[in-house]
Design an enzyme around this catalytic site. Structure first.
Site, mmCIF file in Angstrom:
data_model
loop_
_atom_site.group_PDB
_atom_site.id
_atom_site.type_symbol
_atom_site.label_atom_id
_atom_site.label_comp_id
_atom_site.label_asym_id
_atom_site.label_seq_id
_atom_site.Cartn_x
_atom_site.Cartn_y
_atom_site.Cartn_z
ATOM 1 N N GLU A 115 55.465 48.340 24.209
ATOM 2 C CA GLU A 115 55.047 49.527 24.940
ATOM 3 C C GLU A 115 55.476 49.440 26.395
ATOM 4 O O GLU A 115 55.459 48.370 27.001
ATOM 5 C CB GLU A 115 53.535 49.723 24.821
ATOM 6 C CG GLU A 115 53.129 50.124 23.411
ATOM 7 C CD GLU A 115 51.650 50.456 23.270
ATOM 8 O OE1 GLU A 115 51.326 51.289 22.414
ATOM 9 O OE2 GLU A 115 50.830 49.876 24.011
ATOM 10 N N CYS A 142 42.275 40.839 27.383
ATOM 11 C CA CYS A 142 43.504 41.628 27.290
ATOM 12 C C CYS A 142 43.801 41.997 25.844
ATOM 13 O O CYS A 142 43.852 41.123 24.964
ATOM 14 C CB CYS A 142 44.672 40.832 27.877
ATOM 15 S SG CYS A 142 46.257 41.691 27.817
ATOM 16 N N GLY A 196 53.510 40.543 27.239
ATOM 17 C CA GLY A 196 54.166 39.252 27.389
ATOM 18 C C GLY A 196 53.973 38.607 28.743
ATOM 19 O O GLY A 196 53.533 39.237 29.704
ATOM 20 N N GLU A 197 54.309 37.340 28.819
ATOM 21 C CA GLU A 197 54.302 36.559 30.053
ATOM 22 C C GLU A 197 55.745 36.429 30.544
ATOM 23 O O GLU A 197 56.552 35.722 29.941
ATOM 24 C CB GLU A 197 53.683 35.182 29.803
ATOM 25 C CG GLU A 197 53.942 34.130 30.879
ATOM 26 C CD GLU A 197 53.486 34.540 32.273
ATOM 27 O OE1 GLU A 197 54.366 34.658 33.160
ATOM 28 O OE2 GLU A 197 52.278 34.745 32.484
ATOM 29 N N SER A 250 47.658 36.944 37.732
ATOM 30 C CA SER A 250 46.441 37.341 37.015
ATOM 31 C C SER A 250 45.401 36.244 37.226
ATOM 32 O O SER A 250 45.382 35.252 36.505
ATOM 33 C CB SER A 250 46.739 37.514 35.517
ATOM 34 O OG SER A 250 47.640 38.575 35.314
ATOM 35 N N PHE A 251 44.555 36.441 38.199
ATOM 36 C CA PHE A 251 43.644 35.379 38.646
ATOM 37 C C PHE A 251 42.304 35.452 37.913
ATOM 38 O O PHE A 251 41.948 34.560 37.161
ATOM 39 C CB PHE A 251 43.461 35.484 40.163
ATOM 40 C CG PHE A 251 43.072 34.188 40.805
ATOM 41 C CD1 PHE A 251 43.930 33.100 40.767
ATOM 42 C CD2 PHE A 251 41.852 34.039 41.447
ATOM 43 C CE1 PHE A 251 43.586 31.891 41.359
ATOM 44 C CE2 PHE A 251 41.498 32.849 42.046
ATOM 45 C CZ PHE A 251 42.363 31.773 42.006
ATOM 46 N N HIS A 252 41.518 36.465 38.187
ATOM 47 C CA HIS A 252 40.380 36.887 37.371
ATOM 48 C C HIS A 252 39.151 35.981 37.372
ATOM 49 O O HIS A 252 38.143 36.320 36.740
ATOM 50 C CB HIS A 252 40.801 37.119 35.920
ATOM 51 C CG HIS A 252 41.996 38.000 35.764
ATOM 52 N ND1 HIS A 252 42.100 39.234 36.377
ATOM 53 C CD2 HIS A 252 43.162 37.827 35.066
ATOM 54 C CE1 HIS A 252 43.262 39.778 36.052
ATOM 55 N NE2 HIS A 252 43.928 38.957 35.277
ATOM 56 N N CYS A 370 45.843 49.081 32.253
ATOM 57 C CA CYS A 370 46.075 47.640 32.381
ATOM 58 C C CYS A 370 45.288 46.870 31.324
ATOM 59 O O CYS A 370 44.089 47.058 31.163
ATOM 60 C CB CYS A 370 45.654 47.191 33.785
ATOM 61 S SG CYS A 370 45.874 45.438 34.086
#
Length: 394
Positions: A115, A142, A196-197, A250-252, A370
Protein backbone atom coordinates in the site's frame (compact mmCIF):
# COMPACT_ATOMS: atom_id res chain seq x y z
CA UNK A 1 25.77 -4.62 22.35
CA UNK A 2 27.78 -5.43 19.23
CA UNK A 3 27.00 -4.18 15.76
CA UNK A 4 26.80 -7.64 14.27
CA UNK A 5 26.19 -7.91 10.54
CA UNK A 6 22.52 -7.81 9.67
CA UNK A 7 21.36 -10.90 7.84
CA UNK A 8 17.84 -11.61 6.70
CA UNK A 9 16.60 -14.43 4.56
CA UNK A 10 14.53 -12.09 2.40
CA UNK A 11 14.16 -12.54 -1.32
CA UNK A 12 14.44 -9.61 -3.69
CA UNK A 13 13.30 -10.65 -7.14
CA UNK A 14 15.73 -10.23 -10.05
CA UNK A 15 15.40 -7.45 -12.60
CA UNK A 16 15.04 -9.89 -15.49
CA UNK A 17 11.44 -10.43 -16.47
CA UNK A 18 10.59 -14.12 -16.91
CA UNK A 19 8.45 -13.69 -20.04
CA UNK A 20 10.96 -12.46 -22.59
CA UNK A 21 14.21 -11.90 -20.70
CA UNK A 22 14.19 -8.13 -21.13
CA UNK A 23 15.56 -6.08 -18.23
CA UNK A 24 13.31 -3.61 -16.47
CA UNK A 25 15.03 -0.26 -16.93
CA UNK A 26 13.07 1.40 -14.09
CA UNK A 27 15.17 1.34 -10.94
CA UNK A 28 18.57 1.07 -12.62
CA UNK A 29 20.98 3.64 -11.21
CA UNK A 30 22.88 5.85 -13.63
CA UNK A 31 25.95 3.62 -13.31
CA UNK A 32 23.90 0.45 -13.86
CA UNK A 33 22.13 2.00 -16.84
CA UNK A 34 25.50 3.03 -18.31
CA UNK A 35 26.73 -0.55 -18.09
CA UNK A 36 23.47 -1.94 -19.49
CA UNK A 37 23.56 0.37 -22.53
CA UNK A 38 27.16 -0.57 -23.31
CA UNK A 39 26.28 -4.26 -22.96
CA UNK A 40 23.45 -3.64 -25.44
CA UNK A 41 26.00 -2.38 -27.97
CA UNK A 42 26.04 1.38 -27.34
CA UNK A 43 29.51 2.77 -28.24
CA UNK A 44 31.32 3.72 -25.05
CA UNK A 45 31.87 7.28 -26.27
CA UNK A 46 28.11 7.74 -26.64
CA UNK A 47 27.03 5.93 -23.47
CA UNK A 48 27.05 8.90 -21.09
CA UNK A 49 24.95 10.98 -23.46
CA UNK A 50 22.51 8.11 -24.02
CA UNK A 51 22.14 7.61 -20.27
CA UNK A 52 21.22 11.28 -19.87
CA UNK A 53 18.71 11.12 -22.71
CA UNK A 54 16.96 7.95 -21.55
CA UNK A 55 17.04 9.15 -17.94
CA UNK A 56 15.25 12.39 -18.75
CA UNK A 57 12.58 10.63 -20.78
CA UNK A 58 11.90 8.19 -17.93
CA UNK A 59 12.11 10.38 -14.87
CA UNK A 60 11.53 13.95 -16.06
CA UNK A 61 8.89 13.44 -18.77
CA UNK A 62 7.45 10.19 -17.44
CA UNK A 63 7.53 8.48 -20.84
CA UNK A 64 6.75 4.73 -20.84
CA UNK A 65 7.40 3.89 -24.49
CA UNK A 66 10.85 3.87 -26.10
CA UNK A 67 9.33 4.85 -29.44
CA UNK A 68 8.41 8.26 -27.96
CA UNK A 69 12.03 9.12 -27.09
CA UNK A 70 12.27 11.31 -30.16
CA UNK A 71 15.81 12.66 -29.71
CA UNK A 72 17.10 9.12 -30.23
CA UNK A 73 17.43 7.53 -33.66
CA UNK A 74 14.61 5.16 -34.63
CA UNK A 75 16.88 2.14 -34.88
CA UNK A 76 18.35 2.89 -31.44
CA UNK A 77 14.85 3.18 -29.95
CA UNK A 78 13.96 -0.19 -31.47
CA UNK A 79 17.11 -1.68 -30.00
CA UNK A 80 16.23 -0.32 -26.56
CA UNK A 81 12.77 -1.89 -26.83
CA UNK A 82 14.34 -5.24 -27.77
CA UNK A 83 16.58 -5.25 -24.68
CA UNK A 84 14.61 -3.37 -22.03
CA UNK A 85 11.16 -2.94 -20.61
CA UNK A 86 9.65 0.05 -18.77
CA UNK A 87 7.68 -1.81 -16.10
CA UNK A 88 5.91 -0.24 -13.13
CA UNK A 89 3.86 -1.82 -10.39
CA UNK A 90 0.13 -2.02 -11.11
CA UNK A 91 -2.48 -0.01 -9.24
CA UNK A 92 -5.12 -2.54 -8.20
CA UNK A 93 -7.38 -0.07 -6.43
CA UNK A 94 -7.51 3.49 -5.17
CA UNK A 95 -9.48 4.79 -2.22
CA UNK A 96 -9.97 8.48 -1.51
CA UNK A 97 -10.64 9.62 2.04
CA UNK A 98 -13.02 12.39 3.03
CA UNK A 99 -9.93 14.48 3.85
CA UNK A 100 -8.41 13.96 0.37
CA UNK A 101 -5.91 11.27 1.35
CA UNK A 102 -5.45 8.68 -1.41
CA UNK A 103 -4.57 5.07 -0.62
CA UNK A 104 -3.34 2.87 -3.45
CA UNK A 105 -3.21 -0.91 -3.38
CA UNK A 106 -0.26 -1.71 -5.63
CA UNK A 107 0.56 -5.11 -7.11
CA UNK A 108 4.20 -5.95 -7.77
CA UNK A 109 5.92 -8.89 -9.46
CA UNK A 110 4.83 -12.25 -8.13
CA UNK A 111 1.33 -11.00 -7.41
CA UNK A 112 2.27 -9.50 -4.05
CA UNK A 113 0.64 -6.31 -2.85
CA UNK A 114 1.74 -3.24 -0.92
CA UNK A 115 0.00 0.00 0.00
CA UNK A 116 1.08 3.52 -0.88
CA UNK A 117 -0.55 6.65 0.56
CA UNK A 118 -0.66 10.21 -0.78
CA UNK A 119 -1.47 12.93 1.77
CA UNK A 120 -2.33 16.38 0.35
CA UNK A 121 -1.73 19.38 2.60
CA UNK A 122 -1.97 23.11 2.11
CA UNK A 123 1.76 23.62 1.50
CA UNK A 124 2.88 20.18 0.33
CA UNK A 125 1.89 16.75 -0.90
CA UNK A 126 3.49 13.83 0.90
CA UNK A 127 3.80 10.30 -0.44
CA UNK A 128 4.18 7.47 2.06
CA UNK A 129 6.16 4.75 0.29
CA UNK A 130 6.50 1.04 1.15
CA UNK A 131 9.84 -0.76 1.02
CA UNK A 132 8.93 -4.37 1.85
CA UNK A 133 6.00 -6.72 1.38
CA UNK A 134 4.91 -7.08 4.98
CA UNK A 135 7.34 -6.47 7.82
CA UNK A 136 9.64 -8.47 10.04
CA UNK A 137 9.56 -6.23 13.11
CA UNK A 138 6.16 -7.15 14.64
CA UNK A 139 5.69 -3.82 16.43
CA UNK A 140 2.65 -4.57 18.58
CA UNK A 141 0.74 -1.35 17.83
CA UNK A 142 1.22 -1.52 14.05
CA UNK A 143 -1.23 -3.24 11.72
CA UNK A 144 1.47 -3.87 9.11
CA UNK A 145 3.49 -5.71 11.77
CA UNK A 146 0.82 -8.41 11.90
CA UNK A 147 1.55 -9.29 8.25
CA UNK A 148 4.34 -11.76 7.61
CA UNK A 149 7.39 -10.54 5.72
CA UNK A 150 7.40 -11.84 2.15
CA UNK A 151 10.24 -10.04 0.39
CA UNK A 152 12.07 -6.77 -0.21
CA UNK A 153 10.89 -4.44 -2.93
CA UNK A 154 13.32 -3.74 -5.75
CA UNK A 155 14.56 -0.21 -6.42
CA UNK A 156 12.23 -0.13 -9.43
CA UNK A 157 9.23 -1.11 -7.32
CA UNK A 158 10.04 1.62 -4.79
CA UNK A 159 10.59 4.44 -7.28
CA UNK A 160 7.71 2.99 -9.29
CA UNK A 161 5.33 3.97 -6.48
CA UNK A 162 6.40 7.59 -6.94
CA UNK A 163 5.92 7.38 -10.69
CA UNK A 164 2.47 5.78 -10.42
CA UNK A 165 1.21 8.48 -8.08
CA UNK A 166 2.59 11.21 -10.33
CA UNK A 167 0.60 9.52 -13.11
CA UNK A 168 -2.56 9.63 -11.02
CA UNK A 169 -1.97 13.26 -10.09
CA UNK A 170 -1.20 14.21 -13.70
CA UNK A 171 2.06 15.79 -12.59
CA UNK A 172 4.50 14.97 -15.37
CA UNK A 173 5.57 18.15 -17.20
CA UNK A 174 3.93 19.11 -20.45
CA UNK A 175 6.16 19.10 -23.51
CA UNK A 176 8.44 22.13 -23.47
CA UNK A 177 7.43 23.17 -19.93
CA UNK A 178 9.69 22.88 -16.90
CA UNK A 179 8.33 21.61 -13.58
CA UNK A 180 8.91 24.97 -11.92
CA UNK A 181 6.61 26.68 -14.43
CA UNK A 182 3.64 24.55 -13.43
CA UNK A 183 3.33 25.93 -9.92
CA UNK A 184 3.87 24.13 -6.59
CA UNK A 185 4.41 20.41 -6.76
CA UNK A 186 1.52 18.18 -5.85
CA UNK A 187 3.97 15.45 -4.83
CA UNK A 188 6.66 17.41 -3.02
CA UNK A 189 7.77 15.11 -0.20
CA UNK A 190 8.49 11.42 0.32
CA UNK A 191 8.34 9.57 3.62
CA UNK A 192 9.63 6.02 3.80
CA UNK A 193 7.04 5.15 6.41
CA UNK A 194 4.92 2.63 4.55
CA UNK A 195 5.06 -1.14 4.80
CA UNK A 196 8.43 -2.56 5.90
CA UNK A 197 11.63 -1.43 7.59
CA UNK A 198 13.61 0.61 5.01
CA UNK A 199 17.00 -0.07 6.60
CA UNK A 200 16.46 -3.82 6.22
CA UNK A 201 16.27 -3.20 2.45
CA UNK A 202 19.02 -0.62 2.37
CA UNK A 203 20.55 -1.06 -1.09
CA UNK A 204 17.24 -0.92 -2.95
CA UNK A 205 15.96 2.01 -0.87
CA UNK A 206 19.22 3.90 -1.47
CA UNK A 207 19.13 3.33 -5.22
CA UNK A 208 15.47 4.35 -5.46
CA UNK A 209 16.05 7.54 -3.47
CA UNK A 210 19.10 8.45 -5.58
CA UNK A 211 16.85 8.22 -8.63
CA UNK A 212 14.20 10.36 -6.92
CA UNK A 213 16.80 12.97 -5.92
CA UNK A 214 18.54 13.15 -9.30
CA UNK A 215 18.29 16.71 -10.60
CA UNK A 216 17.59 15.65 -14.20
CA UNK A 217 14.58 13.55 -13.30
CA UNK A 218 12.09 13.58 -10.44
CA UNK A 219 14.45 16.02 -8.71
CA UNK A 220 13.30 15.93 -5.09
CA UNK A 221 15.71 17.48 -2.60
CA UNK A 222 17.16 15.13 0.02
CA UNK A 223 15.56 17.45 2.57
CA UNK A 224 12.19 16.52 1.08
CA UNK A 225 12.77 12.83 1.85
CA UNK A 226 12.42 11.33 5.32
CA UNK A 227 13.39 7.76 6.12
CA UNK A 228 11.76 6.26 9.19
CA UNK A 229 13.45 3.41 11.02
CA UNK A 230 12.52 1.42 14.09
CA UNK A 231 16.18 1.47 15.08
CA UNK A 232 18.44 -0.64 12.84
CA UNK A 233 21.50 0.93 14.44
CA UNK A 234 24.32 -0.33 12.17
CA UNK A 235 22.64 1.12 9.07
CA UNK A 236 21.93 4.59 10.49
CA UNK A 237 25.40 6.00 9.78
CA UNK A 238 25.35 4.34 6.35
CA UNK A 239 22.06 6.09 5.61
CA UNK A 240 23.66 9.43 6.48
CA UNK A 241 26.63 8.81 4.20
CA UNK A 242 24.94 7.14 1.21
CA UNK A 243 21.50 8.80 1.13
CA UNK A 244 21.75 11.89 3.33
CA UNK A 245 18.00 12.32 3.71
CA UNK A 246 16.19 13.35 6.87
CA UNK A 247 15.86 10.72 9.59
CA UNK A 248 12.85 9.79 11.69
CA UNK A 249 12.85 7.11 14.35
CA UNK A 250 9.88 5.13 15.64
CA UNK A 251 10.64 5.68 19.30
CA UNK A 252 7.33 5.26 21.17
CA UNK A 253 8.65 4.54 24.69
CA UNK A 254 10.98 5.94 27.30
CA UNK A 255 12.07 2.72 29.02
CA UNK A 256 13.56 -0.44 27.56
CA UNK A 257 10.90 -2.49 29.33
CA UNK A 258 8.06 -0.78 27.46
CA UNK A 259 9.93 -0.37 24.17
CA UNK A 260 10.81 -4.08 24.15
CA UNK A 261 7.07 -4.79 23.95
CA UNK A 262 6.10 -2.03 21.52
CA UNK A 263 9.14 -2.19 19.22
CA UNK A 264 10.80 -5.61 19.66
CA UNK A 265 13.93 -4.61 17.73
CA UNK A 266 14.78 -2.75 20.96
CA UNK A 267 15.86 -6.09 22.41
CA UNK A 268 18.73 -6.06 19.91
CA UNK A 269 19.60 -2.36 19.98
CA UNK A 270 18.29 -0.76 23.13
CA UNK A 271 17.39 2.88 23.70
CA UNK A 272 20.88 3.95 24.79
CA UNK A 273 22.52 2.31 21.77
CA UNK A 274 19.97 3.82 19.40
CA UNK A 275 20.36 7.33 20.84
CA UNK A 276 24.15 7.15 20.50
CA UNK A 277 23.74 6.49 16.77
CA UNK A 278 21.14 9.24 16.38
CA UNK A 279 23.38 11.84 18.05
CA UNK A 280 25.82 11.43 15.18
CA UNK A 281 23.29 11.49 12.36
CA UNK A 282 22.75 15.26 11.95
CA UNK A 283 26.51 15.81 11.69
CA UNK A 284 27.09 12.97 9.24
CA UNK A 285 24.15 13.80 6.96
CA UNK A 286 24.18 17.59 7.35
CA UNK A 287 20.58 17.33 8.52
CA UNK A 288 19.07 19.86 10.85
CA UNK A 289 17.43 17.47 13.30
CA UNK A 290 16.03 14.04 14.04
CA UNK A 291 12.28 13.48 14.15
CA UNK A 292 11.15 11.25 17.00
CA UNK A 293 7.83 9.55 16.27
CA UNK A 294 5.86 8.78 19.38
CA UNK A 295 2.50 7.01 19.15
CA UNK A 296 0.22 7.90 22.05
CA UNK A 297 -1.14 4.75 23.71
CA UNK A 298 -3.56 5.09 26.59
CA UNK A 299 -2.04 4.12 29.96
CA UNK A 300 1.01 2.63 28.23
CA UNK A 301 3.43 5.45 27.35
CA UNK A 302 1.49 8.69 27.85
CA UNK A 303 2.16 9.75 31.45
CA UNK A 304 3.79 12.98 32.58
CA UNK A 305 6.72 10.87 33.78
CA UNK A 306 7.12 9.49 30.25
CA UNK A 307 7.17 13.00 28.82
CA UNK A 308 9.86 14.13 31.27
CA UNK A 309 11.95 11.00 30.62
CA UNK A 310 11.70 11.58 26.88
CA UNK A 311 13.06 15.10 27.26
CA UNK A 312 16.01 13.83 29.31
CA UNK A 313 16.75 10.99 26.89
CA UNK A 314 17.03 13.21 23.81
CA UNK A 315 19.01 15.97 25.50
CA UNK A 316 21.74 17.19 23.15
CA UNK A 317 20.06 15.85 19.99
CA UNK A 318 18.56 18.46 17.62
CA UNK A 319 15.06 17.06 17.56
CA UNK A 320 11.38 17.38 16.88
CA UNK A 321 8.87 15.05 18.53
CA UNK A 322 5.86 14.06 16.43
CA UNK A 323 3.08 12.92 18.73
CA UNK A 324 0.83 10.47 16.89
CA UNK A 325 -2.63 9.73 18.25
CA UNK A 326 -2.91 5.96 17.95
CA UNK A 327 -4.83 4.90 14.85
CA UNK A 328 -6.90 1.95 15.97
CA UNK A 329 -7.39 -1.10 13.76
CA UNK A 330 -9.52 -4.25 14.15
CA UNK A 331 -8.10 -6.48 16.86
CA UNK A 332 -5.64 -3.89 18.14
CA UNK A 333 -4.59 -4.43 21.76
CA UNK A 334 -4.30 -0.68 22.43
CA UNK A 335 -6.43 2.44 22.68
CA UNK A 336 -5.73 6.02 21.69
CA UNK A 337 -4.73 8.31 24.55
CA UNK A 338 -7.37 10.82 25.60
CA UNK A 339 -6.97 14.15 23.82
CA UNK A 340 -6.34 16.18 26.99
CA UNK A 341 -3.63 13.67 27.99
CA UNK A 342 -1.94 14.08 24.57
CA UNK A 343 -2.05 17.87 24.92
CA UNK A 344 -0.56 17.78 28.41
CA UNK A 345 2.21 15.45 27.19
CA UNK A 346 2.91 17.83 24.31
CA UNK A 347 3.00 20.82 26.64
CA UNK A 348 5.71 19.27 28.82
CA UNK A 349 7.87 18.63 25.76
CA UNK A 350 7.22 22.09 24.32
CA UNK A 351 8.17 23.81 27.58
CA UNK A 352 11.43 21.85 27.53
CA UNK A 353 12.29 23.55 24.22
CA UNK A 354 11.26 20.98 21.62
CA UNK A 355 8.70 21.25 18.86
CA UNK A 356 5.95 18.78 19.71
CA UNK A 357 3.26 18.86 17.00
CA UNK A 358 0.33 16.50 17.41
CA UNK A 359 -0.15 14.78 14.09
CA UNK A 360 -3.65 15.10 12.71
CA UNK A 361 -4.90 11.60 11.83
CA UNK A 362 -5.39 11.35 8.06
CA UNK A 363 -7.25 8.78 6.02
CA UNK A 364 -8.64 6.84 8.98
CA UNK A 365 -11.88 6.16 7.13
CA UNK A 366 -9.97 4.20 4.47
CA UNK A 367 -7.43 2.58 6.86
CA UNK A 368 -4.66 4.75 5.43
CA UNK A 369 -3.45 6.32 8.68
CA UNK A 370 -0.07 5.76 10.31
CA UNK A 371 0.34 2.14 11.39
CA UNK A 372 -2.73 0.90 9.51
CA UNK A 373 -1.23 -0.22 6.19
CA UNK A 374 -1.74 -3.83 5.24
CA UNK A 375 -2.45 -5.40 1.87
CA UNK A 376 -6.03 -6.32 1.05
CA UNK A 377 -4.94 -9.87 0.27
CA UNK A 378 -3.44 -10.25 3.73
CA UNK A 379 -6.57 -8.81 5.37
CA UNK A 380 -8.74 -11.29 3.47
CA UNK A 381 -6.43 -14.16 4.39
CA UNK A 382 -6.67 -13.27 8.07
CA UNK A 383 -10.45 -12.89 7.85
CA UNK A 384 -10.80 -16.34 6.32
CA UNK A 385 -8.58 -17.84 9.03
CA UNK A 386 -10.59 -16.15 11.76
CA UNK A 387 -13.85 -17.38 10.24
CA UNK A 388 -12.50 -20.93 10.05
CA UNK A 389 -11.37 -20.78 13.68
CA UNK A 390 -14.72 -19.47 14.85
CA UNK A 391 -16.69 -22.12 12.98
CA UNK A 392 -14.38 -24.96 13.97
CA UNK A 393 -13.38 -25.69 10.36
CA UNK A 394 -9.73 -24.66 10.77
Amino acid sequence: MTDAPITQDVLTIPRKLPVDGRTNIVGLTRDALHVALIDMGTPEKQAKMRVNQVWQWLYFWGVRDFSLMTNLAKDYRAKLADHFDIALPEIVSKQVSADGTRKYLVRIAGGHEVETVYIPEEDRGTLCVSSQVGCTLTCSFCHTGTQRLVRNLTAGEIVGQIMLVRDDLGEWPEAGVGTGEQGPRLLSNIVLMGMGEPLYNFDNVRDAMKIAMDGEGIALSRRRITLSTSGVVPEIARCAEEIGCLMAVSFHATTDEVRDKLVPINKRWNIATLLDALREYPRLSNSERITFEYVMLKDVNDSDADARRLVKLIAGIPAKINLIPFNEWPGSPYQRSDWDRIEKFADIIYKAGYASPIRTPRGEDIMAACGQLKSATERQRKSRAQIAAETGTA
